[in-house]
Scaffold this motif. Structure first.
Motif, PDB file in Angstrom:
ATOM      1  N   GLY A 140       0.809  -1.215   0.000  1.00  0.00           N
ATOM      2  CA  GLY A 140       0.000   0.000   0.000  1.00  0.00           C
ATOM      3  C   GLY A 140       0.837   1.257   0.000  1.00  0.00           C
ATOM      4  N   HIS A 141       1.785   1.365   0.947  1.00  0.00           N
ATOM      5  CA  HIS A 141       2.522   2.626   1.038  1.00  0.00           C
ATOM      6  C   HIS A 141       3.535   2.792  -0.092  1.00  0.00           C
ATOM      7  CE1 HIS A 141       6.381   1.139   2.587  1.00  0.00           C
ATOM      8  NE2 HIS A 141       5.777   0.508   3.567  1.00  0.00           N
ATOM      9  N   SER A 142       4.040   1.680  -0.646  1.00  0.00           N
ATOM     10  CA  SER A 142       4.959   1.794  -1.783  1.00  0.00           C
ATOM     11  C   SER A 142       4.231   2.295  -3.026  1.00  0.00           C
ATOM     12  CB  SER A 142       5.616   0.441  -2.079  1.00  0.00           C
ATOM     13  OG  SER A 142       6.418   0.012  -1.006  1.00  0.00           O
ATOM     14  N   THR A 143       3.011   1.795  -3.242  1.00  0.00           N
ATOM     15  CA  THR A 143       2.243   2.179  -4.426  1.00  0.00           C
ATOM     16  C   THR A 143       1.946   3.669  -4.450  1.00  0.00           C
ATOM     17  OG1 THR A 143       1.219  -0.010  -4.563  1.00  0.00           O
ATOM     18  CG2 THR A 143       0.105   1.795  -5.703  1.00  0.00           C
ATOM     19  N   THR A 144       1.373   4.185  -3.370  1.00  0.00           N
ATOM     20  CA  THR A 144       0.988   5.594  -3.368  1.00  0.00           C
ATOM     21  C   THR A 144       2.193   6.516  -3.215  1.00  0.00           C
ATOM     22  OG1 THR A 144       0.425   5.268  -1.029  1.00  0.00           O
ATOM     23  CG2 THR A 144      -1.388   5.323  -2.613  1.00  0.00           C
ATOM     24  N   MET A 145       3.247   6.045  -2.566  1.00  0.00           N
ATOM     25  CA  MET A 145       4.439   6.874  -2.459  1.00  0.00           C
ATOM     26  C   MET A 145       5.066   7.099  -3.829  1.00  0.00           C
ATOM     27  SD  MET A 145       8.100   6.195  -0.617  1.00  0.00           S
ATOM     28  CE  MET A 145       8.643   5.315  -2.082  1.00  0.00           C
ATOM     29  N   LEU A 146       5.238   5.996  -4.586  1.00  0.00           N
ATOM     30  CA  LEU A 146       5.866   6.093  -5.904  1.00  0.00           C
ATOM     31  C   LEU A 146       4.991   6.880  -6.873  1.00  0.00           C
ATOM     32  CD1 LEU A 146       7.205   2.421  -6.167  1.00  0.00           C
ATOM     33  CD2 LEU A 146       8.569   4.480  -5.801  1.00  0.00           C
ATOM     34  N   LEU A 147       3.704   6.561  -6.924  1.00  0.00           N
ATOM     35  CA  LEU A 147       2.810   7.254  -7.845  1.00  0.00           C
ATOM     36  C   LEU A 147       2.608   8.714  -7.446  1.00  0.00           C
ATOM     37  CD1 LEU A 147       0.049   4.560  -8.519  1.00  0.00           C
ATOM     38  CD2 LEU A 147       1.910   5.280 -10.037  1.00  0.00           C
ATOM     39  N   GLY A 148       2.523   8.957  -6.151  1.00  0.00           N
ATOM     40  CA  GLY A 148       2.302  10.319  -5.686  1.00  0.00           C
ATOM     41  C   GLY A 148       3.422  11.255  -6.088  1.00  0.00           C
ATOM     42  N   VAL A 149       4.670  10.771  -5.964  1.00  0.00           N
ATOM     43  CA  VAL A 149       5.807  11.610  -6.332  1.00  0.00           C
ATOM     44  C   VAL A 149       5.960  11.679  -7.845  1.00  0.00           C
ATOM     45  CG1 VAL A 149       8.303  11.916  -6.145  1.00  0.00           C
ATOM     46  CG2 VAL A 149       6.998  11.120  -4.176  1.00  0.00           C
ATOM     47  N   TYR A 150       5.882  10.534  -8.515  1.00  0.00           N
ATOM     48  CA  TYR A 150       6.103  10.503  -9.961  1.00  0.00           C
ATOM     49  C   TYR A 150       5.062  11.330 -10.706  1.00  0.00           C
ATOM     50  CZ  TYR A 150       7.051   8.698 -14.633  1.00  0.00           C
ATOM     51  OH  TYR A 150       7.362   8.606 -15.970  1.00  0.00           O
ATOM     52  N   LEU A 151       3.812  11.269 -10.253  1.00  0.00           N
ATOM     53  CA  LEU A 151       2.736  12.023 -10.893  1.00  0.00           C
ATOM     54  C   LEU A 151       2.534  13.404 -10.273  1.00  0.00           C
ATOM     55  CD1 LEU A 151       0.119   9.153 -11.309  1.00  0.00           C
ATOM     56  CD2 LEU A 151       1.763   9.994 -12.998  1.00  0.00           C
ATOM     57  N   ASN A 152       3.378  13.715  -9.280  1.00  0.00           N
ATOM     58  CA  ASN A 152       3.326  15.017  -8.602  1.00  0.00           C
ATOM     59  C   ASN A 152       1.918  15.318  -8.082  1.00  0.00           C
ATOM     60  OD1 ASN A 152       4.482  17.397  -7.618  1.00  0.00           O
ATOM     61  ND2 ASN A 152       3.931  18.556  -9.445  1.00  0.00           N
ATOM     62  N   ILE A 153       1.372  14.333  -7.373  1.00  0.00           N
ATOM     63  CA  ILE A 153       0.037  14.489  -6.795  1.00  0.00           C
ATOM     64  C   ILE A 153       0.180  15.190  -5.447  1.00  0.00           C
ATOM     65  CG2 ILE A 153      -2.019  13.320  -5.957  1.00  0.00           C
ATOM     66  CD1 ILE A 153      -1.365  11.033  -7.879  1.00  0.00           C
ATOM     67  N   GLY A 154      -0.209  16.440  -5.408  1.00  0.00           N
ATOM     68  CA  GLY A 154      -0.083  17.199  -4.180  1.00  0.00           C
ATOM     69  C   GLY A 154      -1.199  16.878  -3.197  1.00  0.00           C
ATOM     70  N   MET A 155      -0.836  16.576  -1.968  1.00  0.00           N
ATOM     71  CA  MET A 155      -1.809  16.288  -0.921  1.00  0.00           C
ATOM     72  C   MET A 155      -1.554  17.238   0.243  1.00  0.00           C
ATOM     73  SD  MET A 155      -3.426  13.643  -2.257  1.00  0.00           S
ATOM     74  CE  MET A 155      -4.307  12.871  -0.905  1.00  0.00           C
ATOM     75  N   ASN A 156      -2.613  17.583   0.952  1.00  0.00           N
ATOM     76  CA  ASN A 156      -2.448  18.416   2.132  1.00  0.00           C
ATOM     77  C   ASN A 156      -1.799  17.579   3.235  1.00  0.00           C
ATOM     78  OD1 ASN A 156      -3.274  19.606   4.831  1.00  0.00           O
ATOM     79  ND2 ASN A 156      -4.006  21.200   3.454  1.00  0.00           N
ATOM     80  N   ALA A 157      -0.602  17.998   3.665  1.00  0.00           N
ATOM     81  CA  ALA A 157       0.170  17.212   4.634  1.00  0.00           C
ATOM     82  C   ALA A 157      -0.578  17.054   5.953  1.00  0.00           C
ATOM     83  CB  ALA A 157       1.528  17.867   4.871  1.00  0.00           C
ATOM     84  N   TYR A 158      -1.291  18.089   6.376  1.00  0.00           N
ATOM     85  CA  TYR A 158      -2.029  18.009   7.643  1.00  0.00           C
ATOM     86  C   TYR A 158      -3.151  16.978   7.568  1.00  0.00           C
ATOM     87  CZ  TYR A 158       0.340  22.312   9.079  1.00  0.00           C
ATOM     88  OH  TYR A 158       1.288  23.247   9.424  1.00  0.00           O
ATOM     89  N   VAL A 159      -3.869  16.960   6.457  1.00  0.00           N
ATOM     90  CA  VAL A 159      -4.968  16.012   6.301  1.00  0.00           C
ATOM     91  C   VAL A 159      -4.441  14.583   6.253  1.00  0.00           C
ATOM     92  CG1 VAL A 159      -6.821  15.243   4.783  1.00  0.00           C
ATOM     93  CG2 VAL A 159      -6.460  17.694   5.159  1.00  0.00           C
ATOM     94  N   ILE A 160      -3.398  14.359   5.462  1.00  0.00           N
ATOM     95  CA  ILE A 160      -2.837  13.010   5.345  1.00  0.00           C
ATOM     96  C   ILE A 160      -2.309  12.520   6.685  1.00  0.00           C
ATOM     97  CG2 ILE A 160      -0.919  11.698   4.366  1.00  0.00           C
ATOM     98  CD1 ILE A 160      -3.251  12.019   2.495  1.00  0.00           C
ATOM     99  N   ASP A 161      -1.580  13.391   7.403  1.00  0.00           N
ATOM    100  CA  ASP A 161      -1.038  12.972   8.696  1.00  0.00           C
ATOM    101  C   ASP A 161      -2.138  12.747   9.722  1.00  0.00           C
ATOM    102  OD1 ASP A 161       1.537  12.910   7.773  1.00  0.00           O
ATOM    103  OD2 ASP A 161       2.075  14.898   8.511  1.00  0.00           O
TER     104      ASP A 161
END
Length: 242
Positions: free
Chosen positions: A98-119
């Motif tokens: 799970g965390h490898s999939t979204t980590m790689l795709l999130g950075v490669y596709l430059n998917i910006g997420m609100n850090a406060y919401v995610i944390d």
């Protein structure tokens, strides 16, 4: 395979004296957990380099996981009632997937997420797992959620937390994919090292009579830590400049 519920057997046995090492570790994790983020020194170094730099990214990935107390708290909850290495491997692999999939795709596709919401969601995952270990869902709703699916789903959110931190590094596009893969390798190395320490401590604790006596207390502390994380992140969300 899922752990036995401790709600019925240990609900009235919340003795806090002679607290074992896992309880102390959980308490010690509260302060660093809310400070979990990108070290300025690491950020400055990453911003200054370009091209393929595998070992620095492996190191940063391992360091991030080893100091990511929110991730480690969730892992602690996941393995709390897993006694066989086969079952530990299954759940940890689902979390890693799970965390490898979204980590790689999130950075490669430059998917910006609100850090406060995610944390805050990561903090919620800690609360969820603590309540699961306490048998709360069976008592409240008469059902047991699919623990494998929950581990995978929350792993996806943990991965977005990782990708958010990596995007904060402002990594150079030159050599991005190899460096990103190296970071992920480092994350898995850090996870294995941290999990090994957790399992060793848990192995010793489970051999003592205090394990069942303090299991409910340990998960209560873990749940409290999760609520602290949620409150801290939501406070940051509402008071941060737009």
């Amino acid at each position: 395979m899922q752990r036995p519920s401790i709600g019925g057997r240990c609900g009235l046995r919340l003795a806090a004296s002679h607290a074992s090492l896992p309880l102390i570790l959980l308490l010690a994790s509260l302060a660093p957990a809310i400070a979990h983020g990108v070290a300025e020194g690491d950020k400055g170094y990453i911003q200054e380099i370009s091209g393929i730099n595998l070992m620095p990214f492996v190191y940063l990935g391992a360091k991030h996981m080893m100091t990511g107390y929110d991730h480690l708290l969730f892992l602690f909850g996941v393995v709390f009632f897993l006694y066989r290495m086969k079952h530990v491997a299954i759940y940890v692999s689902l979390f890693a997937l799970g965390h490898s999939t979204t980590m790689l795709l999130g950075v490669y596709l430059n998917i910006g997420m609100n850090a406060y919401v995610i944390d805050a969601i990561i903090g919620l995952s800690v609360v969820y797992k603590a309540l699961d270990n306490m048998g709360a869902y069976q008592r409240w709703f008469g059902v047991q959620p699919n623990t494998k699916a929950a581990t995978l789903i929350f792993g996806l959110f943990h991965g977005f937390g990782l990708s958010t931190k990596i995007l904060d590094y402002n990594v150079a596009p030159d050599g991005l994919v190899p460096n990103l893969l190296a970071f992920n390798v480092g994350v898995e190395i850090g996870q294995i090292l941290a999990l090994t320490a957790i399992l060793i401590a848990m192995g010793f604790w489970r051999r003592t009579p205090s394990f069942l006596r303090h299991a409910y207390t340990a998960n209560t502390i873990m749940m409290t830590a999760g609520f602290v994380l949620i409150g801290y992140q939501l406070t940051g969300l509402f008071v941060s400049p737009i």
